[in-house]
Design a protein around this motif. Sequence first.
Motif, mmCIF file in Angstrom:
data_model
loop_
_atom_site.group_PDB
_atom_site.id
_atom_site.type_symbol
_atom_site.label_atom_id
_atom_site.label_comp_id
_atom_site.label_asym_id
_atom_site.label_seq_id
_atom_site.Cartn_x
_atom_site.Cartn_y
_atom_site.Cartn_z
ATOM 1 N N SER A 127 0.817 -1.215 0.000
ATOM 2 C CA SER A 127 0.000 0.000 0.000
ATOM 3 C C SER A 127 0.846 1.258 0.000
ATOM 4 O O SER A 127 0.468 2.284 -0.576
ATOM 5 N N GLN A 128 1.990 1.190 0.665
ATOM 6 C CA GLN A 128 2.830 2.387 0.750
ATOM 7 C C GLN A 128 3.357 2.797 -0.620
ATOM 8 O O GLN A 128 3.490 3.990 -0.911
ATOM 9 N N LEU A 131 0.458 4.611 -2.415
ATOM 10 C CA LEU A 131 0.248 5.959 -1.884
ATOM 11 C C LEU A 131 1.392 6.883 -2.280
ATOM 12 O O LEU A 131 1.177 8.074 -2.531
ATOM 13 N N CYS A 145 -1.801 6.219 7.332
ATOM 14 C CA CYS A 145 -2.905 5.696 6.527
ATOM 15 C C CYS A 145 -2.886 4.173 6.492
ATOM 16 O O CYS A 145 -3.917 3.527 6.712
ATOM 17 N N VAL A 146 -1.728 3.578 6.235
ATOM 18 C CA VAL A 146 -1.672 2.118 6.130
ATOM 19 C C VAL A 146 -1.849 1.451 7.491
ATOM 20 O O VAL A 146 -2.195 0.273 7.573
ATOM 21 N N VAL A 154 -6.724 3.756 2.135
ATOM 22 C CA VAL A 154 -5.744 3.856 1.053
ATOM 23 C C VAL A 154 -6.438 4.152 -0.270
ATOM 24 O O VAL A 154 -6.055 5.066 -1.006
ATOM 25 N N ILE A 212 -2.079 -3.644 -0.084
ATOM 26 C CA ILE A 212 -3.253 -3.152 -0.804
ATOM 27 C C ILE A 212 -3.950 -4.299 -1.495
ATOM 28 O O ILE A 212 -3.309 -5.282 -1.835
#
Length: 212
Positions: A127-128, A131, A145-146, A154, A212
């Motif tokens: 996910s990072q 983003l 956020c994660v 996300v 994600i």
Amino acid sequence: MRCYSDSSTENKMMKDQEEEEFITVRVQDPRIQDQNSWASYVDYKIFLYTNSKAFTVKTSCVRRRYREFVWLRRQLQKNAGLVPLPELPGKKPFFQVNDIESIERRRQGLQQFLEKVLHTTIFLSDSQLHLFLQTQLPPAQIESCVQGRTPFSVNKAILENAMCRKSVLLREDAEAVGYECGSSPSDIQANDVETSDETPASQEEPAASGRI
């Protein structure tokens, strides 16, 4: 004996070729920020175009500086296990923002880094990375956020950034002005996270990585 090609087979092969997934990334347009300040730095436009199912939004454009790439590599390393991570261009102790040749070498190195990352399957679920590439959130907010410490998910952060970009492009058509890549979603502000102060990449504490 005359051989006839099967048109349905040919059509299927053509369709399969057309639907083959691709990810195109470009690091370009280096710009000096805060040029009249002792804290001036260079950031780069990251343009992403893809049809990969791994990405919610297929086209995006953000701006990132070198130390944010350093942060990203460290975060990806936590999820990589034994998978080797590509290197970033070397960091010079006295990097000059007006050194055109050094900036170009760094730009090329950053692009090569992202190309290798995006063609390594294990990283596409991080996910990072999404983003980083598809929102203008700083590293501290990406970590929040994660970890679920923001009022937005996300996907929402990515979609809001895409909507903001679309809004700017529509305004461009009306005003015939240049589009400044890297606008942030209007409803995602620094006070939406529990910890919003961004610290330099070299000083940030390790955080749990999301998927994600």
